[in-house]
Motif scaffolding. Structure first.
Motif, PDB file in Angstrom:
ATOM      1  N   ALA A   6       5.419  24.218  26.773  1.00  0.00           N
ATOM      2  CA  ALA A   6       6.093  23.024  26.250  1.00  0.00           C
ATOM      3  C   ALA A   6       5.706  22.793  24.793  1.00  0.00           C
ATOM      4  O   ALA A   6       6.548  22.463  23.953  1.00  0.00           O
ATOM      5  N   ALA A   7       4.408  22.998  24.486  1.00  0.00           N
ATOM      6  CA  ALA A   7       3.920  22.773  23.113  1.00  0.00           C
ATOM      7  C   ALA A   7       4.682  23.661  22.131  1.00  0.00           C
ATOM      8  O   ALA A   7       5.111  23.210  21.064  1.00  0.00           O
ATOM      9  N   GLY A  60       9.012  24.172  17.897  1.00  0.00           N
ATOM     10  CA  GLY A  60      10.230  24.855  17.433  1.00  0.00           C
ATOM     11  C   GLY A  60      11.440  23.943  17.413  1.00  0.00           C
ATOM     12  O   GLY A  60      12.408  24.197  16.680  1.00  0.00           O
ATOM     13  N   ALA A  61      11.419  22.876  18.228  1.00  0.00           N
ATOM     14  CA  ALA A  61      12.572  21.977  18.328  1.00  0.00           C
ATOM     15  C   ALA A  61      12.595  20.955  17.193  1.00  0.00           C
ATOM     16  O   ALA A  61      13.526  20.159  17.085  1.00  0.00           O
ATOM     17  N   GLY A  72       5.517  16.363  14.168  1.00  0.00           N
ATOM     18  CA  GLY A  72       4.136  16.613  14.584  1.00  0.00           C
ATOM     19  C   GLY A  72       4.021  17.684  15.652  1.00  0.00           C
ATOM     20  O   GLY A  72       2.918  17.996  16.102  1.00  0.00           O
ATOM     21  N   GLY A  73       5.163  18.244  16.082  1.00  0.00           N
ATOM     22  CA  GLY A  73       5.138  19.283  17.119  1.00  0.00           C
ATOM     23  C   GLY A  73       4.641  18.720  18.439  1.00  0.00           C
ATOM     24  O   GLY A  73       4.723  17.523  18.678  1.00  0.00           O
ATOM     25  N   GLY A  74       4.124  19.583  19.287  1.00  0.00           N
ATOM     26  CA  GLY A  74       3.638  19.110  20.587  1.00  0.00           C
ATOM     27  C   GLY A  74       2.281  19.693  20.856  1.00  0.00           C
ATOM     28  O   GLY A  74       1.935  19.996  21.992  1.00  0.00           O
ATOM     29  N   TYR A  75       1.490  19.834  19.754  1.00  0.00           N
ATOM     30  CA  TYR A  75       0.198  20.516  19.866  1.00  0.00           C
ATOM     31  C   TYR A  75      -0.709  19.865  20.907  1.00  0.00           C
ATOM     32  O   TYR A  75      -1.578  20.503  21.479  1.00  0.00           O
ATOM     33  N   GLU A  76      -0.476  18.559  21.170  1.00  0.00           N
ATOM     34  CA  GLU A  76      -1.328  17.853  22.142  1.00  0.00           C
ATOM     35  C   GLU A  76      -1.285  18.540  23.513  1.00  0.00           C
ATOM     36  O   GLU A  76      -2.262  18.539  24.237  1.00  0.00           O
ATOM     37  N   ASP A 100       2.194   9.324  23.086  1.00  0.00           N
ATOM     38  CA  ASP A 100       2.557   9.464  21.681  1.00  0.00           C
ATOM     39  C   ASP A 100       3.649  10.525  21.501  1.00  0.00           C
ATOM     40  O   ASP A 100       4.611  10.324  20.756  1.00  0.00           O
ATOM     41  N   VAL A 101       3.496  11.656  22.196  1.00  0.00           N
ATOM     42  CA  VAL A 101       4.533  12.707  22.130  1.00  0.00           C
ATOM     43  C   VAL A 101       5.860  12.105  22.594  1.00  0.00           C
ATOM     44  O   VAL A 101       6.910  12.296  21.966  1.00  0.00           O
ATOM     45  N   ARG A 102       5.817  11.338  23.681  1.00  0.00           N
ATOM     46  CA  ARG A 102       7.061  10.772  24.231  1.00  0.00           C
ATOM     47  C   ARG A 102       7.711   9.804  23.241  1.00  0.00           C
ATOM     48  O   ARG A 102       8.938   9.751  23.131  1.00  0.00           O
TER      49      ARG A 102
END
Ligand SMILES: Cc1cc2nc3c(=O)[nH]c(=O)nc-3n(C[C@H](O)[C@H](O)[C@H](O)COP(=O)(O)OP(=O)(O)OC[C@H]3O[C@@H](n4cnc5c(N)ncnc54)[C@H](O)[C@@H]3O)c2cc1C
Length: 361
Positions: A182-183, A188-189, A193-197, A319-321
């Motif tokens: 998912a990260a 890529g999407a 901040g990407g999804g590094y979490e 935060d990602v959401r």
């Protein structure tokens, strides 16, 4: 309107079911040859062999609600034996209810002692029953061997690049894949901040080995549902390292796991050298006073098994959401984000579906 779920584990299938139920046109893209993710049940000579999860807390409603909605209410079975033990190196000592699962990395936080006291449940024919029921409902919507390699913004939502070079457009996407996958997709999407979490979630390797015996080969009485081996992590006083982390007495834990007169044991083995089935048998021979050899054994290798979250994980996921809300409908679900248990995965998948449906009005 096509909505795509990436990943046909339990979270992805539950999400797809929720979307289909709402009348959406759904596709589930799965990179593997089979659906179900880490849920694998095999049947052999009258035994029911679990490769991944074997049950869930009776107090957890989500998987049971889904089971009932799928017509599986009468397939739910209760735990037969109760309690588990700690192998201290010389003896098996009783452990409080739920502690053994926790020691194996299964997240039981947030459950009260009373809830843990209600024990575990499963399905009469094993955990794959719920996967099979979902697949029967979803039919051709589930596409195995169709891995997603990238997700990029498109005019009306998202464009998914697939293995083999084809592509699929979707107005909404649910990522029900492991955290590290998912990260990569979120980065890529173009998610700010990407999804590094999600990459910080660590998946521990594990091997489960099921071994079949005649009941008369086991000379020590099987008390409770199994044992966990003492280690520094459990603070045992007389820790003697074992090559296995734990053993479930599968045929004592749930009904129908072995024919009458036989026993099925399942050992959790860490990364080792040599044949895990041989190591598991030798260890169990010492702990349970086994005689002779197993009738057969079956090992399942999980190079990335049960995830463990870093401190502050839930806040980071939230935060990602929040960042995803600024993009066309894209949701995250599954054990990499909302809890490792199968029931939590059902809840997470269905909730992700509702989020996407809300976003699309
Ligand atoms: C050995 C073991 C024992 C366990 N025991 C228990 C238990 O007793 N009780 C319990 O509650 N939980 C247990 N768990 C945990 C629980 O089973 C899992 O956390 C849960 O099933 C995970 O479901 P999921 O759908 O989130 O992920 P997964 O099952 O991992 O599914 C993710 C899917 O995504 C697919 N995928 C990955 N990359 C891509 C891609 N690029 N494109 C398309 N598809 C992709 C994968 O192939 C997979 O099918 C256990 C887990 C393990 C490994």
């Amino acid at each position: 309107m096509t909505l795509v779920v990436v990943g046909a584990g339990l979270a992805g299938l539950a999400a797809a079911w929720e979307l289909q139920h709402a009348g959406a046109d759904v596709l589930v893209l799965e990179s593997g040859r089979r659906a179900g993710g880490v849920i694998v049940t095999e049947r052999r000579d009258g035994f029911v062999v679990e490769g991944g999860p074997d049950g869930f807390l009776a107090a957890e409603p989500d998987i049971q609600d889904l089971a009932r909605a799928l017509g599986l209410g009468d397939r739910l079975v209760d735990q037969l034996a109760r309690g588990s033990m700690l192998w201290t190196g010389g003896a098996l000592e009783p452990l409080p209810e739920g502690r053994a699962a926790e020691l194996l990395g299964i997240d039981l936080q947030g459950h009260s002692e009373r809830e843990l006291d209600r024990g575990f449940r499963s399905f009469a024919g094993g955990m794959a029953e719920i996967v099979d029921a979902l697949l029967a409902r979803l039919g051709a919507a589930v596409r195995p061997d169709r891995g997603v390699t990238a997700i990029t913004p498109a005019r009306h939502g998202w464009r998914l690049a697939l293995t083999g070079g084809s592509a699929q457009e979707a107005e909404g996407v649910i990522l029900a894949v492991p955290g590290w996958v998912a990260a990569r997709f979120l980065a890529g999407a173009g998610v700010p901040g990407g999804g590094y979490e999600l990459d910080a979630v660590v998946y521990y390797p594990s091997i489960t080995v099921s071994l079949a015996y005649r009941a008369d080969q086991i000379r020590r009485p099987l008390e409770g549902t199994g044992f966990v081996a003492a280690s520094d992590a459990v603070g045992a006083r007389h820790a003697v390292p074992l090559h296995i982390r734990a053993c479930t007495y599968s045929s004592s834990k749930f009904p129908g796991r072995a024919p009458r007169g036989y026993a099925l044991l399942r050992a959790f083995v860490g990364p080792i050298e040599g044949d895990p089935a041989v190591v598991a048998h030798q260890t169990l021979r010492d702990v349970l006073s086994l005689t002779g050899e197993p009738l057969w054994s079956r090992a399942f290798f999980w190079s990335r098994g049960i995830p463990r979250y870093p401190h502050g994980h839930a806040a980071r996921v939230a935060d990602v959401r929040r960042r995803l809300e600024r993009l066309p409908p894209l949701a995250i679900a599954g054990a990499g984000v909302d809890g490792t248990g199968v029931s939590a995965c059902v809840k997470s998948g269905r909730e992700a579906a509702r989020v996407v449906l809300r976003r699309l009005g």
